[in-house]
Enzyme design. Structure first.
Site, PDB file in Angstrom:
ATOM      1  N   GLU A  42      -4.301   3.517   7.196  1.00 51.15           N
ATOM      2  CA  GLU A  42      -3.115   4.041   7.719  1.00 51.15           C
ATOM      3  C   GLU A  42      -3.737   5.587   8.282  1.00 51.15           C
ATOM      4  O   GLU A  42      -3.663   6.556   7.716  1.00 51.15           O
ATOM      5  CB  GLU A  42      -1.989   4.372   6.530  1.00 51.15           C
TER       6      GLU A  42
ATOM      7  N   GLU B 126       1.447  -4.562   5.571  1.00 54.20           N
ATOM      8  CA  GLU B 126       2.105  -4.591   4.234  1.00 54.20           C
ATOM      9  C   GLU B 126       3.768  -4.184   4.467  1.00 54.20           C
ATOM     10  O   GLU B 126       4.701  -3.973   5.048  1.00 54.20           O
ATOM     11  CB  GLU B 126       1.945  -3.347   4.523  1.00 54.20           C
TER      12      GLU B 126
END
Ligand code: NAG
Ligand code: NAG
Ligand code: NAG
Ligand code: NAG
Length: 463
Positions: free
Chosen positions: A116, A265
């Site tokens: 991220e 995810e």
């Protein structure tokens, strides 16, 4: 084949069991009470996950996965990116120490560069990391190629916040400050290497921030709730598809319409703080079971913009992780409790009929809680740690803990537990508006039950 051999062969096939190549699990390890890697891998295998995603390249775990059928995704840490971006020698060294000792006996299939990275956006260093991302990916890929490794893809998982707007999906576009400078080189790299766009995507977050506007059924893949995108005419029946398609349209806007998606995810929290609606076992089981059904369907379902296309999916997460900071949900994404017990029944192959699952307690927190809340010490908190947390909470000054002084209304009972609870409540009440959470390094939890007693009033927040 003689009958005995045939019988044996089918027995073996049965005992080995079918694993789900479409579904994987994120093996996060931010907990101080988790089972060791050997036991964890047994859990992953008995859940029949075909893939596991690690947040590092832990040598013990990679060794233990050797010879198993589990496909593995490993990760370059964010702090390693700048060095690798500027030096092929460092990239080679990374591959030499984190891939070559285990591959091919351990079926490493993805090297993810960073986690991220684009969600970190407050310092110059964060933004430098954005620009180092694709160069680092290129160097890792070069290094794999120079070792003649062709079946490991290089990617980078990004959070949904790279997309500026998700509604309607056709409006999807990347943030303007990264679109040209980072996303364009990234999608060019992914396209030319036939890799995936790895996306962390959580319908829970937009739903829980607007539970009055977004239907829970829409977030949980339930029922007939739907709408039609006015630009494309595509009909959406669930929030996940909406989020995925907004990314597909954002990539299309840059001229890339064929990069496959992979969900790095997703999941739903099984518990959380009282100011976090919808975080419960019932919703978590519903979300994940419906997700698995959708993602393992044959032929693949895809999304409205890409019907029929398979999207490999990693559920977050294997365990509840008690050392994660932030709101309570952060510590409750697990399919398993920290002791290895199932939080709820789940079948990653998607074969188990929904009717065979046992009943779950019905949710009581699907609406946002309205009322007062306090922040108190957890009953399992370590007393030594609680003592230090008490002093540091009170140390922030302004007479916040005056009522605890000898002779004052909150001094008795003079226990560390009681005083820490008062200090946590006082601190949270004073600083919540500036972002303070009721966490205190895992020692605290929210409660709707007023802990005040006698003339001692505990400060509260109003939710
Ligand atoms: C980074 O932060 C700035 C300022 O808050 C914001 O305008 C921009 O959209 C952010 N970029 C990303 C990629 O989130
Ligand atoms: C993406 O890759 C494909 C296959 O290599 C290629 O034909 C196509 O031109 C690429 N797309 C762009 C926009 O470069
Ligand atoms: C959309 O909703 C309408 C009415 O609620 C329903 O009749 C229709 O079947 C739904 N469409 C889809 C594709 O689910
Ligand atoms: C409590 O924490 C301290 C240090 O933080 C540690 O030394 C001690 O062993 C812990 N006690 C228990 C009972 O876990």
């Amino acid at each position: 084949m003689p009958l005995v051999a045939l019988l044996l062969a089918s027995l073996c096939a049965l005992t080995r069991g079918e694993i789900s190549n479409k579904m994987g699990i994120n093996y996060g390890r931010v907990g101080n009470n988790l089972p060791p890697p050997s036991r964890s891998i047994e859990h992953i295998q008995s859940m029949r996950a075909g893939r596991v995603k690690l947040y590092d390249a832990n040598p013990e775990i990679l060794k233990l996965l050797s010879g198993t059928e589990v496909r593995v995704s490993i990760m370059v840490q964010n702090h390693e990116i700048p060095g690798i971006a500027s030096s092929q020698a460092l990239a080679n060294e990374w591959v030499r120490s984190n891939v070559l000792p285990y591959y091919p006996a351990t079926m490493i299939r993805f090297v993810l560069v960073g986690n991220e990275v684009l969600s970190y956006n407050s310092t110059d260093r964060d933004r430098q990391l954005w620009h180092d991302l694709v160069p680092a990916m290129l160097r890792i890929r070069n290094s794999l190629r120079s070792n003649s490794i062709r079946n490991i893809k290089v990617g980078t998982p990004l959070a949904m916040d790279v997309v500026e707007s998700t509604f309607p999906p056709s409006s999807g576009r990347f943030h303007s400050d990264v679109a040209e400078s980072v996303m364009l080189p990234l999608v060019r790299f992914l396209n030319s290497t036939r890799s995936y766009f790895f996306l962390d995507v959580y319908p829970y977050f937009p739903w829980s921030q607007n539970p009055g506007d977004i239907s829970l059924d829409f977030a949980l893949f339930r029922g007939n709730s739907n709408y039609t995108d006015p630009v494309t005419g595509l009909t959406y029946t669930n929030l996940l598809d909406q989020m995925l398609d907004s990314l597909i349209f954002a990539m299309e806007r840059l001229g890339y319409s064929n990069i496959p998606l992979l969900i790095a995810e997703t999941g739903w929290p099984n518990s959380g703080d009282i100011d976090e609606p919808g975080a419960n076992i019932y919703n978590a089981a519903t979300y994940n079971r419906n997700l698995i059904k959708k993602m393992t369907a044959e032929p693949p379902v895809g999304t409205p913009a890409r019907p029929g296309v398979l999207i490999p999916t990693f559920i977050f997460s294997l365990y509840d992780e008690n050392r994660k900071g932030g709101p309570g949900t952060e510590r409750h994404w697990g399919l398993l409790h920290a002791n290895g017990g199932a939080v709820y029944e789940i079948d990653l192959t998607g074969k188990r009929p929904a009717s065979t699952y046992g009943a779950l307690p019905l949710p009581t927190n699907n609406r946002p809680y309205k009322g007062k809340a306090w922040c108190v010490a957890r009953t399992d908190a370590n007393l030594t740690d609680l003592g230090s947390a008490l002093s540091s909470a009170c140390g922030s000054g302004n007479g916040m803990c005056d009522a605890l002084a000898p002779g004052r209304e909150c001094h008795e009972p003079a226990s560390t537990f009681r005083h820490a609870s008062y200090a946590f409540s006082a601190y949270w009440a004073r600083f919540r508006s500036r972002g303070a959470t009721c966490y205190f390094d895992g020692l605290a939890e929210q409660t709707a039950r007023d802990p005040s007693g006698g003339s001692c009033k505990f400060p509260s927040v109003t939710l």
